[in-house]
Scaffold this motif. Structure first.
Motif, short mmCIF file in Angstrom:
data_model
loop_
_atom_site.label_atom_id
_atom_site.label_comp_id
_atom_site.label_asym_id
_atom_site.label_seq_id
_atom_site.Cartn_x
_atom_site.Cartn_y
_atom_site.Cartn_z
N MET A 136 0.99 -0.94 -0.19
CA MET A 136 0.16 0.11 -0.11
C MET A 136 1.39 1.20 0.47
O MET A 136 0.46 2.25 1.71
N SER A 137 1.42 1.59 -0.91
CA SER A 137 2.50 2.87 -0.95
C SER A 137 2.11 4.02 -1.52
O SER A 137 0.25 3.75 -2.25
N PRO A 138 1.98 5.26 -1.10
CA PRO A 138 1.09 6.24 -1.13
C PRO A 138 0.90 5.92 -3.12
O PRO A 138 0.20 6.95 -3.31
N LYS A 139 2.10 5.58 -3.91
CA LYS A 139 1.50 5.69 -5.26
C LYS A 139 0.98 4.92 -5.71
O LYS A 139 -0.19 5.43 -6.78
N LEU A 140 0.27 3.81 -5.33
CA LEU A 140 -0.42 2.91 -5.00
C LEU A 140 -1.80 4.00 -4.63
O LEU A 140 -2.79 3.79 -5.36
N CYS A 141 -1.93 4.02 -3.45
CA CYS A 141 -3.18 4.84 -2.67
C CYS A 141 -3.76 5.80 -3.74
O CYS A 141 -5.15 5.40 -4.06
#
Length: 320
Positions: A136-141
């Motif tokens: 759940m990386s910031p990029k994915l979120c």
């Protein structure tokens, strides 16, 4: 295809809620209180998540967007409902009706996609806790939130454009308190087969698929818990997922009951009451569900008050 006296419809008449005239003022005060509660409750969650660094996590990124969606979703119908309850002629312009329908679909669909993202977040948190920050990386979120906005914008715009191409008969009375898409289609004199086909296809993608994805996520969560049954793991799962499951049940339960499991003896009154459940009640209850069942939210509220950030914001606004 419906045939009738075709006219250029400039406005629609909203019949509103089936309320006795003697109780109109009472229900007006009730719905006004509910709307104010919805606005304040969802604004509070958005502000808390923005101010408290402990809540700058994927779960609360999705929750802040859900609160914003609930706030806007309620604002699409409630102000007009309240206005019409005090009006002798509860009408809405043709362009205003299509605009209301567009934003209604936009925020209803957005909530559906955000609930899927939140279910996936809980699935990763419980089933893959050691890899949570990596997955759940910031990029994915951020990508999930942006994708939700793009898809819902496209689908609601498509429905609105297809509705705008239709012509309407002399009957412009909508037996509802907002411009519901199905109610508008019943008034159309044009061929609505394309509209119905698009509703069937996109309805499955926006309601059925997200509901199945959420159900699958929680089935996997339960399966993961049962592999190592312990009071601590079960308590953790319930505390993590309880609020989200409550919101999912409220939202999808009413929508599926109203649109996907229609009954031949469903009256207009029953359909209106069910519509009130997911357009008025659910956005109002969501902040209470998350705040009362969520230790992080209650902790953030305590820290904000102790640090005096609300007082600072109030003083700054007063000086301005």
């Amino acid at each position: 295809m419906k045939m009738g006296n075709q006219t250029v419809v400039s406005e629609f008449v909203l019949l509103g809620l089936p309320i006795d005239p003697d109780q109109q003022d009472l229900f007006y005060a009730l719905f006004l209180a509910m709307y104010v509660t919805t606005i304040l409750g969802n604004l509070l969650i958005i502000v808390l998540i923005h101010l408290d660094s402990h809540l700058h996590t994927p779960m609360y990124l999705f929750l802040s967007n859900l609160s914003f969606s609930d706030l806007c979703f309620s604002s699409v119908t409630m102000p007009k409902l309240l206005q019409n309850m005090q009006s002798q002629v509860p009408s809405i312009p043709y362009a205003g009706c299509l605009t209301q329908m567009y934003f209604f679909l936009l925020f209803a669909d957005l909530e559906s996609f955000l609930l899927v993202a939140m279910a996936y977040d809980r699935y990763v948190a419980i089933c893959f806790p050691l890899h949570y920050t990596t997955i759940m990386s910031p990029k994915l979120c951020l990508s999930l939130v942006v994708l939700s906005w793009i898809m819902t914008t496209f689908t609601s715009l498509l429905h609105t454009l297809l509705m705008a191409r239709l012509s309407f008969c002399a009957d412009n009375v909508i037996p509802h308190f907002f411009c519901d898409m199905s109610a508008l289609l019943k008034l159309a004199c044009s061929d609505i087969q394309i509209n119905e086909m698009v509703i069937f296809i996109l309805g499955g993608l926006i309601i059925i698929v997200p509901f199945l994805l959420i159900s699958s996520s929680y089935a996997r969560i339960v399966s993961s818990i049962l592999k190592v049954p312990s009071a601590r793991s079960i308590l953790k799962a319930f505390s993590t997922c309880g609020s989200h499951l409550s919101v999912v049940s409220l939202f999808y339960g009413t929508i599926i009951g109203l649109y996907l499991c229609p009954s031949a003896n469903n009256s207009t009154v029953k359909e209106t009451v069910m519509a009130v459940m997911y357009t008025v009640i659910t956005p109002m209850l969501n902040p209470f569900i998350y705040s009362l069942r969520n230790r992080d939210i209650k902790g953030a509220l305590g820290r904000i008050f102790q640090s005096g950030q609300f007082s600072f914001l109030w003083d700054r606004d007063s000086k301005d």
